[in-house]
Design an enzyme around this catalytic site. Structure first.
Site, PDB file in Angstrom:
ATOM      1  N   ASP A 164      12.204 -41.117  61.799  1.00 31.66           N
ATOM      2  CA  ASP A 164      12.930 -41.784  60.720  1.00 31.66           C
ATOM      3  C   ASP A 164      11.919 -42.671  59.984  1.00 31.66           C
ATOM      4  O   ASP A 164      10.702 -42.583  60.221  1.00 31.66           O
ATOM      5  CB  ASP A 164      14.160 -42.545  61.252  1.00 31.66           C
ATOM      6  CG  ASP A 164      13.810 -43.845  61.979  1.00 31.66           C
ATOM      7  OD1 ASP A 164      12.599 -44.115  62.201  1.00 31.66           O
ATOM      8  OD2 ASP A 164      14.738 -44.588  62.336  1.00 31.66           O
ATOM      9  N   CYS A 223      11.050 -43.293  66.087  1.00 30.24           N
ATOM     10  CA  CYS A 223      11.808 -44.214  65.233  1.00 30.24           C
ATOM     11  C   CYS A 223      11.172 -45.590  65.416  1.00 30.24           C
ATOM     12  O   CYS A 223      10.038 -45.674  65.898  1.00 30.24           O
ATOM     13  CB  CYS A 223      13.302 -44.185  65.560  1.00 30.24           C
ATOM     14  SG  CYS A 223      13.746 -44.604  67.254  1.00 30.24           S
ATOM     15  N   HIS A 242      10.807 -32.150  93.177  1.00 30.84           N
ATOM     16  CA  HIS A 242      11.037 -32.503  91.767  1.00 30.84           C
ATOM     17  C   HIS A 242      11.965 -31.507  91.086  1.00 30.84           C
ATOM     18  O   HIS A 242      12.769 -31.889  90.235  1.00 30.84           O
ATOM     19  CB  HIS A 242       9.698 -32.634  91.031  1.00 30.84           C
ATOM     20  CG  HIS A 242       8.888 -33.776  91.544  1.00 30.84           C
ATOM     21  ND1 HIS A 242       9.388 -35.062  91.600  1.00 30.84           N
ATOM     22  CD2 HIS A 242       7.638 -33.838  92.053  1.00 30.84           C
ATOM     23  CE1 HIS A 242       8.483 -35.862  92.123  1.00 30.84           C
ATOM     24  NE2 HIS A 242       7.399 -35.143  92.417  1.00 30.84           N
TER      25      HIS A 242
HETATM   26  C1  RB5 Z   1      15.801 -48.454  62.001  1.00 30.52           C
HETATM   27  O1  RB5 Z   1      15.737 -49.722  61.444  1.00 30.52           O
HETATM   28  C2  RB5 Z   1      15.759 -48.555  63.520  1.00 30.52           C
HETATM   29  O2  RB5 Z   1      16.990 -48.971  63.981  1.00 30.52           O
HETATM   30  C3  RB5 Z   1      15.406 -47.203  64.106  1.00 30.52           C
HETATM   31  O3  RB5 Z   1      14.157 -46.813  63.631  1.00 30.52           O
HETATM   32  C4  RB5 Z   1      15.296 -47.129  65.610  1.00 30.52           C
HETATM   33  O4  RB5 Z   1      14.458 -48.123  66.111  1.00 30.52           O
HETATM   34  C5  RB5 Z   1      16.549 -47.044  66.345  1.00 30.52           C
HETATM   35  O5  RB5 Z   1      16.592 -46.922  67.585  1.00 30.52           O
END
Ligand code: RB5
Length: 146
Positions: free
Chosen positions: A10, A67, A136
């Site tokens: 993201d 993210c 495992h």
């Molecule tokens: C976006 O601001 C942030 O919430 C996303 O990148 C992530 O860290 C969510 O888990």
């Protein structure tokens, strides 16, 4: 045949993704980049769903999701039966997530780790195989619930 890798992020991970994709290309490791490609805010689950579905469909062997923290990506990807996503900020965890847990998705926090550490984590994670030890295999088999 080399592994088929997929990567997505993201807006919180887009910069780190760009650097990792360049590094992987330098190593001649092919990776499908599913976006995002701009710093514009977007929703991390949209990317985690795409990567998880691609792996479960057999299109990819392993995936990397980035993210801000790596947390939302891991939570989303782990909703899928057969996906074992690990959020790593250190190479030790990355190594054992492969050897012991046979993790098929690595998540990273673009606001947590810098490129140098992330690159080390990715290299360890990509180059470490599942041990295949009976204990495992048994433990990984016990992860899924009905
Ligand atoms: C976006 O601001 C942030 O919430 C996303 O990148 C992530 O860290 C969510 O888990």
């Amino acid at each position: 045949m080399s592994e088929r890798l997929v990567i997505a992020a993201d807006h919180g991970g887009v910069e780190l993704k760009k650097e990792l994709v360049e590094g992987l290309k330098d190593l001649k490791l092919g990776v499908d980049d599913l976006g995002t490609y701009t710093p514009e805010a977007c929703d991390y689950p949209d990317f985690a769903h795409q990567v998880a579905k691609g792996i479960l469909a057999g299109k990819y062997d392993r995936g990397i999701l980035i993210c801000g923290t790596g947390v939302g990506m891991a939570i989303t990807a782990n909703r899928y039966r057969g996906i074992r996503a690990v959020n790593c900020s250190d190479p030790f965890s990355a190594r054992y997530s492969r050897q012991h847990n046979n993790a098929n998705v690595l998540t990273l926090g673009g606001r947590v780790v810098g490129f140098g550490l992330a690159w080390e984590i990715v290299n360890v994670w990509l180059s470490t195989a599942f041990s295949g030890d009976a204990r495992h295999i048994r433990r990984v088999g016990k992860i899924e619930i009905a």
